[in-house]
Scaffold this motif. Sequence first.
Motif, PDB file in Angstrom:
ATOM      1  N   VAL A 299       0.856  -1.194   0.000  1.00  0.00           N
ATOM      2  CA  VAL A 299       0.000   0.000   0.000  1.00  0.00           C
ATOM      3  C   VAL A 299       0.886   1.236   0.000  1.00  0.00           C
ATOM      4  N   HIS A 300       0.279   2.391  -0.211  1.00  0.00           N
ATOM      5  CA  HIS A 300       1.043   3.626  -0.302  1.00  0.00           C
ATOM      6  C   HIS A 300       1.725   3.968   1.022  1.00  0.00           C
ATOM      7  N   THR A 301       2.654   4.898   0.934  1.00  0.00           N
ATOM      8  CA  THR A 301       3.440   5.305   2.096  1.00  0.00           C
ATOM      9  C   THR A 301       3.086   6.737   2.488  1.00  0.00           C
ATOM     10  N   THR A 302       3.776   7.237   3.507  1.00  0.00           N
ATOM     11  CA  THR A 302       3.540   8.608   3.966  1.00  0.00           C
ATOM     12  C   THR A 302       3.811   9.616   2.853  1.00  0.00           C
ATOM     13  N   ARG A 303       4.789   9.350   2.024  1.00  0.00           N
ATOM     14  CA  ARG A 303       5.125  10.283   0.946  1.00  0.00           C
ATOM     15  C   ARG A 303       3.946  10.477  -0.010  1.00  0.00           C
ATOM     16  N   GLN A 304       3.327   9.387  -0.440  1.00  0.00           N
ATOM     17  CA  GLN A 304       2.182   9.511  -1.341  1.00  0.00           C
ATOM     18  C   GLN A 304       0.982  10.144  -0.649  1.00  0.00           C
ATOM     19  N   PRO A 322       0.074  12.272   7.644  1.00  0.00           N
ATOM     20  CA  PRO A 322      -1.177  11.731   7.081  1.00  0.00           C
ATOM     21  C   PRO A 322      -1.000  10.262   6.734  1.00  0.00           C
ATOM     22  N   LYS A 323      -2.068   9.514   6.826  1.00  0.00           N
ATOM     23  CA  LYS A 323      -2.032   8.105   6.432  1.00  0.00           C
ATOM     24  C   LYS A 323      -2.632   7.963   5.034  1.00  0.00           C
ATOM     25  N   PRO A 324      -2.067   7.098   4.200  1.00  0.00           N
ATOM     26  CA  PRO A 324      -2.586   6.925   2.839  1.00  0.00           C
ATOM     27  C   PRO A 324      -3.982   6.314   2.857  1.00  0.00           C
ATOM     28  N   GLU A 325      -4.809   6.741   1.912  1.00  0.00           N
ATOM     29  CA  GLU A 325      -6.184   6.265   1.883  1.00  0.00           C
ATOM     30  C   GLU A 325      -6.264   4.765   1.645  1.00  0.00           C
ATOM     31  N   ASP A 326      -5.358   4.209   0.825  1.00  0.00           N
ATOM     32  CA  ASP A 326      -5.481   2.775   0.556  1.00  0.00           C
ATOM     33  C   ASP A 326      -5.092   1.928   1.769  1.00  0.00           C
ATOM     34  N   LEU A 327      -4.305   2.483   2.699  1.00  0.00           N
ATOM     35  CA  LEU A 327      -4.033   1.782   3.953  1.00  0.00           C
ATOM     36  C   LEU A 327      -5.317   1.632   4.756  1.00  0.00           C
ATOM     37  N   LEU A 328      -6.048   2.739   4.906  1.00  0.00           N
ATOM     38  CA  LEU A 328      -7.284   2.690   5.686  1.00  0.00           C
ATOM     39  C   LEU A 328      -8.408   2.005   4.906  1.00  0.00           C
ATOM     40  N   LYS A 329      -8.329   2.042   3.587  1.00  0.00           N
ATOM     41  CA  LYS A 329      -9.290   1.281   2.774  1.00  0.00           C
ATOM     42  C   LYS A 329      -9.199  -0.198   3.106  1.00  0.00           C
ATOM     43  N   ARG A 330      -7.975  -0.679   3.296  1.00  0.00           N
ATOM     44  CA  ARG A 330      -7.801  -2.092   3.633  1.00  0.00           C
ATOM     45  C   ARG A 330      -8.413  -2.399   4.998  1.00  0.00           C
ATOM     46  N   VAL A 331      -8.188  -1.523   5.972  1.00  0.00           N
ATOM     47  CA  VAL A 331      -8.772  -1.721   7.299  1.00  0.00           C
ATOM     48  C   VAL A 331     -10.296  -1.781   7.201  1.00  0.00           C
ATOM     49  N   VAL A 332     -10.884  -0.805   6.504  1.00  0.00           N
ATOM     50  CA  VAL A 332     -12.343  -0.736   6.387  1.00  0.00           C
ATOM     51  C   VAL A 332     -12.881  -1.948   5.624  1.00  0.00           C
ATOM     52  N   PHE A 333     -12.184  -2.352   4.564  1.00  0.00           N
ATOM     53  CA  PHE A 333     -12.632  -3.506   3.783  1.00  0.00           C
ATOM     54  C   PHE A 333     -12.617  -4.775   4.632  1.00  0.00           C
ATOM     55  N   SER A 349      -6.020  14.552   9.834  1.00  0.00           N
ATOM     56  CA  SER A 349      -6.295  15.266   8.583  1.00  0.00           C
ATOM     57  C   SER A 349      -7.574  14.785   7.920  1.00  0.00           C
ATOM     58  N   GLY A 350      -8.283  13.829   8.555  1.00  0.00           N
ATOM     59  CA  GLY A 350      -9.586  13.405   8.045  1.00  0.00           C
ATOM     60  C   GLY A 350      -9.567  12.205   7.122  1.00  0.00           C
ATOM     61  N   THR A 351      -8.452  11.461   7.102  1.00  0.00           N
ATOM     62  CA  THR A 351      -8.342  10.354   6.151  1.00  0.00           C
ATOM     63  C   THR A 351      -9.403   9.287   6.371  1.00  0.00           C
ATOM     64  N   MET A 352      -9.599   8.837   7.614  1.00  0.00           N
ATOM     65  CA  MET A 352     -10.570   7.771   7.843  1.00  0.00           C
ATOM     66  C   MET A 352     -11.983   8.205   7.470  1.00  0.00           C
ATOM     67  N   ALA A 353     -12.358   9.441   7.774  1.00  0.00           N
ATOM     68  CA  ALA A 353     -13.686   9.920   7.398  1.00  0.00           C
ATOM     69  C   ALA A 353     -13.845   9.923   5.881  1.00  0.00           C
ATOM     70  N   ALA A 354     -12.802  10.372   5.168  1.00  0.00           N
ATOM     71  CA  ALA A 354     -12.850  10.411   3.704  1.00  0.00           C
ATOM     72  C   ALA A 354     -12.974   9.006   3.125  1.00  0.00           C
ATOM     73  N   VAL A 355     -12.202   8.069   3.655  1.00  0.00           N
ATOM     74  CA  VAL A 355     -12.224   6.691   3.162  1.00  0.00           C
ATOM     75  C   VAL A 355     -13.562   6.026   3.457  1.00  0.00           C
ATOM     76  N   ALA A 356     -14.044   6.158   4.696  1.00  0.00           N
ATOM     77  CA  ALA A 356     -15.327   5.556   5.058  1.00  0.00           C
ATOM     78  C   ALA A 356     -16.450   6.118   4.197  1.00  0.00           C
TER      79      ALA A 356
END
Length: 553
Positions: A299-304, A322-333, A349-356
């Motif tokens: 999955v993506h890293t902090t840089r992406q 910030p955490k990459p969206e595809d990291l949290l996408k995996r958690v949610v999936f 920064s709102g990543t989990m809300a955006a992903v969910a």
Amino acid sequence: MPSKKQKLELTWIGKENRPKLEPRILVEDQEKSYHAPHRVGENDLFDNKLIFGDNLLALKALEQDYAGKVKCIYIDPPFNTGQAFEHYEDGIEHSIWLSLMRDRLTILSRLLSGDGSIWVHCNDDEQAYLKVTMDEIFGRQNFVTCFIWRKVDSPNDNKVAVTPDHEYLICYFKDRSKGRFRQKPDKSLIEAYTLRDRDGNPCRDRLLKKNGKNSLRSDRPSMFFPIKAPDGTEVLPIHDDGREARWAAGQAKVNELTSQKLLIWKERIRDGENVWVPYTREYPPESPSRPFPTIWADVHTTRQAKAHLKKAIGAENEFDTPKPEDLLKRVVFIATNPGDLVLDSFLGSGTMAAVAHKMGRHWIGIELGEHCHTHCIPRLKKVIDGEDAGGITKAVDWKGGGGFRYYKLAPSLLEKDKWDNWVISKDYNAAMLAEAVCKLEGFTYAPSDNLYWQHGHSTEQDFIYVTTASLKHVQLQQLSEEVGSDRSLLVVCTSFRGTKEGYPNLTVKKIPKAVLTRCEWGKDDYSLRVENLPKPPLKPGQMELFDQESIES
């Protein structure tokens, strides 16, 4: 003699101290709430919550309505790097950090549904201590694993002894016997089905005889029985070395396989003779999948993640971690299905809300920092408007839609007057007061349109009435008659005249007197901020400036 109640646990300075939290109410600021101007799809979600305020108080505010309802909790709390505790002696900072985490995790455990899971992001600084603390709260038997995320994809500073390339996600089920994780789709599994049946469908045949460990008759005597071959001979499970083996299935299962024509017989040559050997026929699943691994380097890293955030809300709103969206996408999936509720009480920064949101999950996000307004709201607005093209947008085919309601914590119900007495806060109107008292007393706030004395209920026949009026005997008598003998009413008022025992269906309490010892009133911040930490302990022999005892002596 040691106590029989002793148990294995992690101890630290101040562990026995627990805050008496005030269950605040949430107040919506409609100017900051946001939703799409029209529906984009049938499954648009509008009831999401963005809460600005101290996350411990916010979690307490949510507890009454959301206990047992959250399917997945993900938190990325501030790591204890030691920088925030530079004025403390070694060891004290660990105690403070663990207490702050313990208090939050305790409420989070109550919010989790029976089949829910919690994921806590951390690094090496406190991972081991956090794991043991979570064992105490969630139960060691409910520990799933410690996932490892590779957070960098480029060389680190070569001045350090070891480059910190990874972080952890410690994962627990609320109840392991009920929890189920979704698996990773993997079509390559079909490649193992190399045979074709008469209709051309892929399949594979497995020996019915058990091999390897626990494969002897003595291991499972009930699974040693004869099966009739096509020529009528009886076949028993025998290993090549002559030892009595066993079948991989019992008699009932073998009968079922036979009736479904999934017991396949093949002739084989053994010791120069033709023998019948039974196999079970298996077909590939419609959706082949396998469990996710524990190491996530794909999955993506902090840089992406930084690059995506910069493009989404502007370079001026940089965020360090910030955490990459595809990291949290995996958690949610893994942990949820569409429509489930996800909570992040360190929203950042709102990543989990955006992903969910993009994945069709209900969400609650809590953030105290100003980046709730500079990062979370602008980012979520772009998600809702379909203007965020980065992250997982393409992967989930996100088109926009839905919305969220913005809430802030109400001020403390009680405040000190000029004579240092606790009184009801001037910021509370009648409706806020009624809702706050309902929460304090464990009632559901549901004001009636017809009956002025029904502000909430605990059962179908038990109600609560909140008023700042001073009630007299005649008013209490009238209330008692209106409530009737088949219902009960808790009356909360500033004062009353008469005896509480004169009305069998009423219970009368004075506010604030009845609630003074319930909570820590007037405390608005339990956050992990340096300025809110307790003072460091004095070294032996050290005297505080203006120490009263020293002055008097």
